[in-house]
Design a protein around this motif. Structure first.
Motif, PDB file in Angstrom:
ATOM      1  N   LEU A 157       8.944  -1.127   5.754  1.00 13.20           N
ATOM      2  CA  LEU A 157       7.805  -0.593   4.988  1.00 13.20           C
ATOM      3  C   LEU A 157       8.134  -0.588   3.503  1.00 13.20           C
ATOM      4  N   CYS A 158       7.280  -1.215   2.723  1.00 10.44           N
ATOM      5  CA  CYS A 158       7.505  -1.250   1.272  1.00 10.44           C
ATOM      6  C   CYS A 158       7.047   0.057   0.617  1.00 10.44           C
ATOM      7  N   LEU A 159       7.966   0.699  -0.127  1.00 11.41           N
ATOM      8  CA  LEU A 159       7.653   1.970  -0.790  1.00 11.41           C
ATOM      9  C   LEU A 159       7.326   1.770  -2.268  1.00 11.41           C
ATOM     10  N   GLY A 160       7.756   0.696  -2.864  1.00  9.13           N
ATOM     11  CA  GLY A 160       7.512   0.480  -4.294  1.00  9.13           C
ATOM     12  C   GLY A 160       8.637  -0.372  -4.849  1.00  9.13           C
ATOM     13  N   THR A 181       7.993  -8.454  -8.568  1.00  9.25           N
ATOM     14  CA  THR A 181       7.463  -9.759  -8.161  1.00  9.25           C
ATOM     15  C   THR A 181       8.578 -10.465  -7.396  1.00  9.25           C
ATOM     16  N   GLY A 182       8.185 -11.387  -6.516  1.00 11.48           N
ATOM     17  CA  GLY A 182       9.175 -12.048  -5.671  1.00 11.48           C
ATOM     18  C   GLY A 182       9.565 -11.128  -4.531  1.00 11.48           C
ATOM     19  N   GLY A 183      10.721 -11.414  -3.939  1.00 12.34           N
ATOM     20  CA  GLY A 183      11.223 -10.535  -2.881  1.00 12.34           C
ATOM     21  C   GLY A 183      10.465 -10.640  -1.576  1.00 12.34           C
ATOM     22  N   HIS A 186       5.425  -8.430   0.429  1.00 16.43           N
ATOM     23  CA  HIS A 186       5.356  -6.964   0.513  1.00 16.43           C
ATOM     24  C   HIS A 186       4.294  -6.406  -0.419  1.00 16.43           C
ATOM     25  N   THR A 187       3.512  -5.454   0.097  1.00 13.60           N
ATOM     26  CA  THR A 187       2.675  -4.649  -0.792  1.00 13.60           C
ATOM     27  C   THR A 187       2.960  -3.190  -0.455  1.00 13.60           C
ATOM     28  N   VAL A 188       2.928  -2.355  -1.470  1.00 13.91           N
ATOM     29  CA  VAL A 188       3.293  -0.957  -1.295  1.00 13.91           C
ATOM     30  C   VAL A 188       2.422  -0.310  -0.218  1.00 13.91           C
ATOM     31  N   ILE A 227      10.633  -7.759  16.477  1.00 13.45           N
ATOM     32  CA  ILE A 227      11.805  -7.444  17.294  1.00 13.45           C
ATOM     33  C   ILE A 227      13.077  -7.731  16.486  1.00 13.45           C
ATOM     34  N   GLY A 228      14.151  -7.046  16.854  1.00 12.75           N
ATOM     35  CA  GLY A 228      15.410  -7.191  16.119  1.00 12.75           C
ATOM     36  C   GLY A 228      15.938  -8.612  16.118  1.00 12.75           C
ATOM     37  N   LYS A 229      15.644  -9.348  17.185  1.00 17.64           N
ATOM     38  CA  LYS A 229      16.176 -10.711  17.298  1.00 17.64           C
ATOM     39  C   LYS A 229      15.340 -11.746  16.549  1.00 17.64           C
ATOM     40  N   HIS A 230      14.385 -11.305  15.770  1.00 16.72           N
ATOM     41  CA  HIS A 230      13.601 -12.235  14.968  1.00 16.72           C
ATOM     42  C   HIS A 230      14.413 -12.576  13.723  1.00 16.72           C
ATOM     43  N   ARG A 231      14.739 -13.850  13.554  1.00 23.45           N
ATOM     44  CA  ARG A 231      15.628 -14.238  12.459  1.00 23.45           C
ATOM     45  C   ARG A 231      14.864 -14.187  11.129  1.00 23.45           C
ATOM     46  N   HIS A 232      15.480 -13.558  10.129  1.00 26.80           N
ATOM     47  CA  HIS A 232      14.759 -13.392   8.862  1.00 26.80           C
ATOM     48  C   HIS A 232      15.706 -13.178   7.692  1.00 26.80           C
ATOM     49  N   GLY A 233      15.121 -13.176   6.512  1.00 26.29           N
ATOM     50  CA  GLY A 233      15.885 -12.915   5.296  1.00 26.29           C
ATOM     51  C   GLY A 233      14.919 -12.521   4.206  1.00 26.29           C
ATOM     52  N   ALA A 234      15.464 -12.166   3.030  1.00 27.84           N
ATOM     53  CA  ALA A 234      14.603 -11.786   1.911  1.00 27.84           C
ATOM     54  C   ALA A 234      14.873 -12.719   0.741  1.00 27.84           C
TER      55      ALA A 234
END
Length: 384
Positions: free
Chosen positions: A259-262, A266-268, A290-292, A299-306
């Motif tokens: 969950l994006c808090l703030g 830009t980017g990310g 992400h929007t605030v 699921i945890g096994k979903h491969r991802h990155g930022a």
């Protein structure tokens, strides 16, 4: 203005950052569980405390190591052979953690004390009505109304907390940042952020797990959704001068909420590339912006990155929900980056078990202070 935290590390027992105002020789001895603390800077020069046990002239540009006289002897005793490190002592690691949590319990003054108890008015009415409605009617459409399916691989976005709650949680996090109290890495891959249970949010997230389980029972029946019973909740922080991005990985969770808090950035963006155990999905290429106030669940096994942040700073609340039922039926947890060394899984599993105990110990310690004196520290590099 936030007081800079200084970086203190140990020989094999992790590191922590805290501001100069909290640092005394006696406190370092407790936090690092050493009888006599010797502090050396990155050039190997000893930093000697004054008569009051305070260290003058510590700099945030330096890095300090806290070692014991025994460790120094061990390092210098044998000139011919390289020094052999002492065997790893899990009791020391646990005691270090307990002391860090005790110090936070004693000195941290919450900005918004009401936040630490989850009440239904913190949720958006749309969210809580959907959860309660689905619970009572078992009509999936009630639930699906608040969820947006982002990918066929089960990534959904939704809104969960009120803007006021999101703002106050961010203020609480910043309040803790400004306290200068000791922080450790929130997980094995992020350097900046904090574990929310450390400042008293354990009961809040235990309660949240019950609501999310209702949703996950329907969304992820084959991934432990119906048996979620524990959590690891933390804040990650990205800004230009600190962590910029996050390598491709998967989570030590059955189900993750992000969950994006703030604040303003830009980017990310987050990117997802399929499910770990399903090669058919590995050509997935989904990017989430992400929007605030907007949360994503997967699921945890979903491969991802930022991806890298481009400007500003981004704070996200991440909750890893876990199922002891799922975990009891599989070998040591498979977590972390791709191709992480096998011992990482082992370490993470040990630390997971330690964590419940640590919270309990700190709680007990807080209620009767005759525990002798303690010592505290980060869970090495991998957070449960």
């Amino acid at each position: 203005m936030t007081e800079p935290r200084l970086y203190f590390t140990s020989l094999g027992y992790g590191a922590l950052r805290m501001s100069a105002k909290h640092i005394t020789k006696e406190r370092l001895e407790r936090l690092f569980q050493v009888t006599v603390a010797v502090v050396v800077d990155k050039d190997g020069d000893e930093v000697v405390p004054d008569g009051e046990g305070k260290y003058r002239g510590l700099s945030e540009d330096n890095k300090y190591m806290v070692i014991s006289e025994e460790e120094i002897e061990r390092m210098s005793s044998n000139d011919d052979a390289p020094p052999t490190p002492a065997p790893f002592n899990p009791d020391r690691m646990r005691a270090m953690n307990v002391q860090r949590l005790v110090m936070i319990q004693e000195l941290y003054v919450p900005l918004h004390p009401h936040l630490f108890t989850l009440t239904e008015d913190m949720f958006l009415p749309s969210f809580i009505n959907a959860i309660n409605g689905f619970q009572s009617t078992k009509n999936k459409h009630v639930l699906l109304e608040i969820l947006k399916l982002e990918t066929p691989t089960g990534i959904y976005s939704f809104e969960i907390f009120t803007p006021t709650f999101c703002r106050q949680l961010l203020e609480e996090v910043e309040n803790f940042e400004n306290s200068g109290l000791p922080v450790t890495r929130p997980n094995s891959m992020n350097n900046y952020g904090m574990v929310l249970d450390d400042i008293g949010f354990g009961p809040f997230f235990s309660k949240l797990t019950e609501y999310i389980r209702i949703m996950a029972t329907y969304l992820y029946p084959n991934d432990g959704g119906a048996t979620l019973d524990s959590h690891h909740a933390f804040i990650v922080q990205y800004k230009i001068t600190e962590d910029l991005d996050l390598d491709f990985h998967f989570d030590d969770s059955e189900v993750t909420i992000n969950l994006c808090l703030g604040k303003d950035f830009t980017g990310g963006t987050l990117y997802f590339k399929g499910l770990l155990n399903d090669p058919m999905t590995h050509n997935e290429d989904f990017e989430f912006t992400h929007t605030v106030g907007k949360a994503i669940i997967h699921i945890g096994k979903h491969r991802h990155g930022a991806n890298s942040i481009i400007s500003g700073e981004r704070y996200n609340l991440i909750v890893w929900f876990r199922s002891s039922e799922v975990r009891s039926h599989r070998p040591a947890c498979q977590c972390g980056r791709h191709h992480s060394p096998p011992q990482q899984a082992q370490i993470q599993q040990q630390q997971q078990q330690q964590q419940q105990q640590i919270q309990q110990d700190a709680h007990d310690h807080h209620h009767h202070h005759d525990h002798g004196h303690g010592h505290s520290h980060s869970h090495g590099h991998h957070h449960h």
